[in-house]
Design a protein around this motif. Structure first.
Motif, PDB file in Angstrom:
ATOM      1  N   THR A 184       9.372  76.881  18.017  1.00 65.64           N
ATOM      2  CA  THR A 184      10.416  75.985  17.512  1.00 65.64           C
ATOM      3  C   THR A 184       9.980  74.524  17.440  1.00 65.64           C
ATOM      4  O   THR A 184      10.656  73.708  16.811  1.00 65.64           O
ATOM      5  CB  THR A 184      11.691  76.081  18.388  1.00 65.64           C
ATOM      6  OG1 THR A 184      11.355  75.764  19.748  1.00 65.64           O
ATOM      7  CG2 THR A 184      12.301  77.474  18.305  1.00 65.64           C
ATOM      8  N   LEU A 185       8.866  74.194  18.049  1.00 63.90           N
ATOM      9  CA  LEU A 185       8.402  72.805  18.092  1.00 63.90           C
ATOM     10  C   LEU A 185       8.263  72.156  16.709  1.00 63.90           C
ATOM     11  O   LEU A 185       8.710  71.017  16.526  1.00 63.90           O
ATOM     12  CB  LEU A 185       7.095  72.704  18.883  1.00 63.90           C
ATOM     13  CG  LEU A 185       6.558  71.297  19.106  1.00 63.90           C
ATOM     14  CD1 LEU A 185       7.557  70.441  19.895  1.00 63.90           C
ATOM     15  CD2 LEU A 185       5.217  71.366  19.841  1.00 63.90           C
ATOM     16  N   PRO A 186       7.688  72.818  15.713  1.00 67.89           N
ATOM     17  CA  PRO A 186       7.600  72.165  14.394  1.00 67.89           C
ATOM     18  C   PRO A 186       8.973  71.770  13.835  1.00 67.89           C
ATOM     19  O   PRO A 186       9.122  70.676  13.268  1.00 67.89           O
ATOM     20  CB  PRO A 186       6.923  73.223  13.510  1.00 67.89           C
ATOM     21  CG  PRO A 186       6.122  74.035  14.469  1.00 67.89           C
ATOM     22  CD  PRO A 186       6.973  74.101  15.730  1.00 67.89           C
ATOM     23  N   TRP A 187       9.971  72.621  13.998  1.00 71.48           N
ATOM     24  CA  TRP A 187      11.311  72.281  13.510  1.00 71.48           C
ATOM     25  C   TRP A 187      11.838  71.052  14.248  1.00 71.48           C
ATOM     26  O   TRP A 187      12.383  70.135  13.641  1.00 71.48           O
ATOM     27  CB  TRP A 187      12.266  73.463  13.697  1.00 71.48           C
ATOM     28  CG  TRP A 187      13.584  73.257  13.020  1.00 71.48           C
ATOM     29  CD1 TRP A 187      13.934  73.664  11.776  1.00 71.48           C
ATOM     30  CD2 TRP A 187      14.735  72.578  13.554  1.00 71.48           C
ATOM     31  NE1 TRP A 187      15.227  73.278  11.488  1.00 71.48           N
ATOM     32  CE2 TRP A 187      15.739  72.602  12.570  1.00 71.48           C
ATOM     33  CE3 TRP A 187      15.011  71.941  14.761  1.00 71.48           C
ATOM     34  CZ2 TRP A 187      16.996  72.024  12.754  1.00 71.48           C
ATOM     35  CZ3 TRP A 187      16.263  71.363  14.952  1.00 71.48           C
ATOM     36  CH2 TRP A 187      17.237  71.413  13.941  1.00 71.48           C
ATOM     37  N   VAL A 188      11.683  71.047  15.577  1.00 74.45           N
ATOM     38  CA  VAL A 188      12.170  69.921  16.382  1.00 74.45           C
ATOM     39  C   VAL A 188      11.485  68.632  15.942  1.00 74.45           C
ATOM     40  O   VAL A 188      12.145  67.619  15.685  1.00 74.45           O
ATOM     41  CB  VAL A 188      11.952  70.186  17.893  1.00 74.45           C
ATOM     42  CG1 VAL A 188      12.264  68.943  18.724  1.00 74.45           C
ATOM     43  CG2 VAL A 188      12.804  71.370  18.352  1.00 74.45           C
ATOM     44  N   LEU A 189      10.171  68.644  15.843  1.00 74.42           N
ATOM     45  CA  LEU A 189       9.434  67.434  15.464  1.00 74.42           C
ATOM     46  C   LEU A 189       9.786  66.971  14.056  1.00 74.42           C
ATOM     47  O   LEU A 189       9.868  65.769  13.793  1.00 74.42           O
ATOM     48  CB  LEU A 189       7.926  67.660  15.595  1.00 74.42           C
ATOM     49  CG  LEU A 189       7.405  67.929  17.001  1.00 74.42           C
ATOM     50  CD1 LEU A 189       5.905  68.175  16.974  1.00 74.42           C
ATOM     51  CD2 LEU A 189       7.767  66.803  17.960  1.00 74.42           C
ATOM     52  N   SER A 190      10.016  67.909  13.160  1.00 74.58           N
ATOM     53  CA  SER A 190      10.330  67.528  11.776  1.00 74.58           C
ATOM     54  C   SER A 190      11.725  66.928  11.639  1.00 74.58           C
ATOM     55  O   SER A 190      12.035  66.302  10.632  1.00 74.58           O
ATOM     56  CB  SER A 190      10.188  68.734  10.840  1.00 74.58           C
ATOM     57  OG  SER A 190      11.227  69.671  11.069  1.00 74.58           O
ATOM     58  N   HIS A 191      12.578  67.096  12.652  1.00 78.75           N
ATOM     59  CA  HIS A 191      13.939  66.548  12.607  1.00 78.75           C
ATOM     60  C   HIS A 191      14.124  65.305  13.475  1.00 78.75           C
ATOM     61  O   HIS A 191      15.249  64.834  13.654  1.00 78.75           O
ATOM     62  CB  HIS A 191      14.954  67.630  12.991  1.00 78.75           C
ATOM     63  CG  HIS A 191      15.171  68.612  11.893  1.00 78.75           C
ATOM     64  ND1 HIS A 191      14.298  69.653  11.647  1.00 78.75           N
ATOM     65  CD2 HIS A 191      16.127  68.691  10.954  1.00 78.75           C
ATOM     66  CE1 HIS A 191      14.722  70.331  10.604  1.00 78.75           C
ATOM     67  NE2 HIS A 191      15.831  69.771  10.157  1.00 78.75           N
TER      68      HIS A 191
END
Length: 161
Positions: free
Chosen positions: A99-106
């Motif tokens: 889930t880290l990419p989603w978190v960082l992208s937001h």
């Protein structure tokens, strides 16, 4: 493992809009903190609906509000945004890596995000590996005083990105 006392204290400094990714001990900590702050709000998110339900029970037992408890898929469909702080402690380490990419992208520019349990090498390598792609700066936060030598990391989105 639960959020450390040191990390709970750090996270509640001057935040008015908090997203708590991974319900548990952090949920009552954040909600107790915002209880006396006008217009402060906490969204608590979990990838496990039954765990989120248990968190709601815990909050009620401590006379804390149970609004804005949402599942990870609900958050992905309609992310509220505009947070002062993001706390990422969702599910297992494998879930956090995924889930880290989603978190960082937001992350909005300048918004701090705390990633709990980055002492796990797999997670740490993912954080450091993704940092350039998402224009975030990564900093190790203080080590907690337990036998595991746990630590969290802070990331902040580059304001120039």
């Amino acid at each position: 493992m639960t959020i450390s006392h040191e990390l709970g204290t750090f996270l509640t400094v001057s935040a008015r809009r908090i997203i708590d990714l991974g319900s548990g001990l952090s949920s009552p900590v954040f909600r107790r903190y915002v209880a006396d702050l006008p217009a402060a709000r906490v969204w608590t998110v979990d990838d496990d609906a039954s765990w989120l339900s248990q968190t709601a029970t815990l909050l009620r037992q401590h006379d804390l509000p149970t609004g804005d408890l949402i599942t990870w898929p609900e958050l992905q469909r309609e992310p509220p945004g505009g947070f002062d702080v993001v706390f990422h402690d969702l599910g297992s380490i494998a879930t956090r890596v995924t889930t880290l990419p989603w978190v960082l992208s937001h992350l909005a520019p300048g918004t701090p995000c705390v990633l709990d349990d980055t002492h796990f090498r797999r997670y740490w390598r993912s954080v450091v590996g993704l940092a350039p792609q998402y224009a975030v700066t990564v900093t190790k936060l203080t080590t907690t005083a337990d036998r595991y030598g746990r630590f969290s990391s802070g990331v902040i989105a580059d304001t120039r990105a």
